[in-house]
Design a protein around this motif. Structure first.
Motif, PDB file in Angstrom:
ATOM      1  N   TYR A  67       0.840  -1.200   0.000  1.00  0.00           N
ATOM      2  CA  TYR A  67       0.000   0.000   0.000  1.00  0.00           C
ATOM      3  C   TYR A  67       0.871   1.245   0.000  1.00  0.00           C
ATOM      4  N   GLN A  68       0.250   2.369  -0.304  1.00  0.00           N
ATOM      5  CA  GLN A  68       0.965   3.643  -0.376  1.00  0.00           C
ATOM      6  C   GLN A  68       0.110   4.767   0.173  1.00  0.00           C
ATOM      7  N   TYR A  69       0.778   5.860   0.559  1.00  0.00           N
ATOM      8  CA  TYR A  69       0.082   7.066   1.000  1.00  0.00           C
ATOM      9  C   TYR A  69      -0.012   8.018  -0.179  1.00  0.00           C
ATOM     10  N   ILE A  70      -1.210   8.579  -0.397  1.00  0.00           N
ATOM     11  CA  ILE A  70      -1.353   9.614  -1.424  1.00  0.00           C
ATOM     12  C   ILE A  70      -2.184  10.768  -0.847  1.00  0.00           C
ATOM     13  N   ASN A  71      -2.105  11.920  -1.513  1.00  0.00           N
ATOM     14  CA  ASN A  71      -2.829  13.134  -1.094  1.00  0.00           C
ATOM     15  C   ASN A  71      -2.530  13.502   0.354  1.00  0.00           C
ATOM     16  N   GLU A  72      -1.250  13.633   0.664  1.00  0.00           N
ATOM     17  CA  GLU A  72      -0.847  13.972   2.026  1.00  0.00           C
ATOM     18  C   GLU A  72      -1.215  15.406   2.382  1.00  0.00           C
ATOM     19  N   HIS A  73      -1.724  15.575   3.587  1.00  0.00           N
ATOM     20  CA  HIS A  73      -1.962  16.893   4.169  1.00  0.00           C
ATOM     21  C   HIS A  73      -1.185  16.917   5.486  1.00  0.00           C
ATOM     22  N   ASN A  74      -0.228  17.816   5.556  1.00  0.00           N
ATOM     23  CA  ASN A  74       0.623  17.903   6.741  1.00  0.00           C
ATOM     24  C   ASN A  74       0.586  19.346   7.230  1.00  0.00           C
ATOM     25  N   ARG A  75      -0.030  19.560   8.397  1.00  0.00           N
ATOM     26  CA  ARG A  75      -0.172  20.920   8.916  1.00  0.00           C
ATOM     27  C   ARG A  75       0.447  21.029  10.303  1.00  0.00           C
ATOM     28  N   VAL A  76       0.987  22.197  10.588  1.00  0.00           N
ATOM     29  CA  VAL A  76       1.612  22.443  11.891  1.00  0.00           C
ATOM     30  C   VAL A  76       0.585  22.317  13.014  1.00  0.00           C
ATOM     31  N   TYR A  77      -0.631  22.782  12.750  1.00  0.00           N
ATOM     32  CA  TYR A  77      -1.679  22.684  13.768  1.00  0.00           C
ATOM     33  C   TYR A  77      -3.047  22.543  13.099  1.00  0.00           C
ATOM     34  N   ILE A  92      -9.483  17.733  19.729  1.00  0.00           N
ATOM     35  CA  ILE A  92      -8.054  17.514  19.945  1.00  0.00           C
ATOM     36  C   ILE A  92      -7.288  18.353  18.931  1.00  0.00           C
ATOM     37  N   GLY A  93      -6.301  19.110  19.394  1.00  0.00           N
ATOM     38  CA  GLY A  93      -5.513  19.952  18.505  1.00  0.00           C
ATOM     39  C   GLY A  93      -4.046  19.606  18.570  1.00  0.00           C
ATOM     40  N   GLY A  94      -3.366  19.723  17.429  1.00  0.00           N
ATOM     41  CA  GLY A  94      -1.938  19.449  17.393  1.00  0.00           C
ATOM     42  C   GLY A  94      -1.438  19.329  15.969  1.00  0.00           C
ATOM     43  N   GLN A  95      -0.205  18.841  15.844  1.00  0.00           N
ATOM     44  CA  GLN A  95       0.370  18.627  14.521  1.00  0.00           C
ATOM     45  C   GLN A  95      -0.479  17.588  13.807  1.00  0.00           C
ATOM     46  N   TYR A  96      -0.805  17.877  12.559  1.00  0.00           N
ATOM     47  CA  TYR A  96      -1.841  17.120  11.859  1.00  0.00           C
ATOM     48  C   TYR A  96      -1.297  16.487  10.589  1.00  0.00           C
ATOM     49  N   TYR A  97      -1.679  15.222  10.378  1.00  0.00           N
ATOM     50  CA  TYR A  97      -1.268  14.492   9.180  1.00  0.00           C
ATOM     51  C   TYR A  97      -2.451  13.659   8.699  1.00  0.00           C
ATOM     52  N   HIS A  98      -2.789  13.798   7.416  1.00  0.00           N
ATOM     53  CA  HIS A  98      -3.895  13.024   6.843  1.00  0.00           C
ATOM     54  C   HIS A  98      -3.503  12.526   5.459  1.00  0.00           C
ATOM     55  N   VAL A  99      -3.809  11.240   5.188  1.00  0.00           N
ATOM     56  CA  VAL A  99      -3.537  10.655   3.874  1.00  0.00           C
ATOM     57  C   VAL A  99      -4.636   9.668   3.504  1.00  0.00           C
ATOM     58  N   MET A 100      -4.673   9.357   2.231  1.00  0.00           N
ATOM     59  CA  MET A 100      -5.445   8.212   1.745  1.00  0.00           C
ATOM     60  C   MET A 100      -4.473   7.042   1.661  1.00  0.00           C
ATOM     61  N   VAL A 101      -4.915   5.866   2.095  1.00  0.00           N
ATOM     62  CA  VAL A 101      -4.124   4.642   1.993  1.00  0.00           C
ATOM     63  C   VAL A 101      -4.710   3.823   0.858  1.00  0.00           C
ATOM     64  N   LEU A 102      -3.929   3.671  -0.203  1.00  0.00           N
ATOM     65  CA  LEU A 102      -4.392   2.970  -1.401  1.00  0.00           C
ATOM     66  C   LEU A 102      -3.409   1.866  -1.775  1.00  0.00           C
ATOM     67  N   PRO A 103      -3.898   0.823  -2.442  1.00  0.00           N
ATOM     68  CA  PRO A 103      -2.975  -0.234  -2.869  1.00  0.00           C
ATOM     69  C   PRO A 103      -2.043   0.271  -3.963  1.00  0.00           C
ATOM     70  N   ASP A 188      -9.017   6.347   4.807  1.00  0.00           N
ATOM     71  CA  ASP A 188      -8.379   7.562   5.311  1.00  0.00           C
ATOM     72  C   ASP A 188      -7.633   7.253   6.602  1.00  0.00           C
ATOM     73  N   PHE A 189      -6.439   7.819   6.728  1.00  0.00           N
ATOM     74  CA  PHE A 189      -5.621   7.649   7.934  1.00  0.00           C
ATOM     75  C   PHE A 189      -5.195   9.037   8.413  1.00  0.00           C
ATOM     76  N   THR A 190      -5.448   9.304   9.689  1.00  0.00           N
ATOM     77  CA  THR A 190      -5.138  10.616  10.258  1.00  0.00           C
ATOM     78  C   THR A 190      -4.345  10.463  11.549  1.00  0.00           C
ATOM     79  N   VAL A 191      -3.399  11.392  11.748  1.00  0.00           N
ATOM     80  CA  VAL A 191      -2.617  11.440  12.988  1.00  0.00           C
ATOM     81  C   VAL A 191      -2.688  12.861  13.536  1.00  0.00           C
ATOM     82  N   ILE A 192      -2.909  12.963  14.840  1.00  0.00           N
ATOM     83  CA  ILE A 192      -2.773  14.247  15.537  1.00  0.00           C
ATOM     84  C   ILE A 192      -1.769  14.047  16.662  1.00  0.00           C
ATOM     85  N   TYR A 193      -0.717  14.854  16.650  1.00  0.00           N
ATOM     86  CA  TYR A 193       0.264  14.816  17.750  1.00  0.00           C
ATOM     87  C   TYR A 193      -0.018  16.006  18.660  1.00  0.00           C
ATOM     88  N   GLU A 194      -0.462  15.705  19.843  1.00  0.00           N
ATOM     89  CA  GLU A 194      -0.835  16.712  20.841  1.00  0.00           C
ATOM     90  C   GLU A 194       0.297  16.796  21.855  1.00  0.00           C
TER      91      GLU A 194
END
Length: 196
Positions: A67-77, A92-103, A188-194
């Motif tokens: 699988y691979q990550y596409i359409n990455e969104h990486n924001r400071v907050y 929840i607020g913090g460093q933000y990362y969102h991607v689509m996980v596709l084969p 969709d896969f999302t990470v928030i680092y608080e």
């Protein structure tokens, strides 16, 4: 003979009555537990232990094999909603990362396999499953009212199934979210680092 039939009839009535009461008691206990759970208005983050595992670098998890990550969104907050039950939505607020996980090209998407892979990995890191299910009514109302930026990164936040996890570290909290069940080709896969 009449006495035997009468005694047998009494026995059956007693037996069915006992079974019915037991099943009703189970339903009542379940309803009470669900009512207690849905009435909790605070999330006790301190009840979740701080992990001893080596987490690695942000965004912490790479795509599963094949699988691979596409359409990455990486924001400071960025702020995002996490759910605990039907009555509790946490912002929840913090460093933000969102991607689509596709084969990767040519591979077939296996939702069950990908979700299981992430879940097992997060739990091995010391994570805890905070929520699993569809979007709750309170979150739907808040999203329509506030139009959170993260919702625009998703195709449509409403019909998804959600799995939301928390990994507590000594430096901060890492919130992971999987959204699936809508797109038959990925999730969709999302990470928030608080940070503390």
């Amino acid at each position: 003979m009449k006495n035997i039939v009468f005694i047998f009839t009494l026995f059956l009535m007693f037996f069915y009555s006992s079974c019915f009461q037991s099943s009703q008691k189970g339903l009542t206990d379940k309803s009470v537990n669900e009512n207690i759970q849905s009435s909790i208005t605070e999330f006790d983050i301190n009840s979740i232990p701080i992990t001893n595992s080596e987490i690695g670098e942000y965004p912490y998890l790479s795509a599963p094999k094949g699988y691979q990550y596409i359409n990455e969104h990486n924001r400071v907050y960025e702020e995002k909603y996490f759910f605990y039950n039907d009555s509790l939505v946490m912002t929840i607020g913090g460093q933000y990362y969102h991607v689509m996980v596709l084969p990767i090209d040519g591979q077939e998407f296996s939702e069950t396999s990908v979700v299981k892979n992430y879940e097992e990995t997060i739990l091995q890191l010391g994570g805890v499953l905070v929520y699993s299910g569809g979007i709750i009514n309170k979150a739907t109302d808040l999203l329509r009212k506030n139009s959170m930026r993260y919702a625009k990164d998703m195709y449509d936040p409403y019909p998804y199934n959600y799995k939301q996890f928390l990994v507590r570290t000594s430096q901060g909290n890492i919130w992971f979210e999987l959204c699936y069940g809508l797109n038959t080709k990925g999730l969709d896969f999302t990470v928030i680092y608080e940070k503390r």
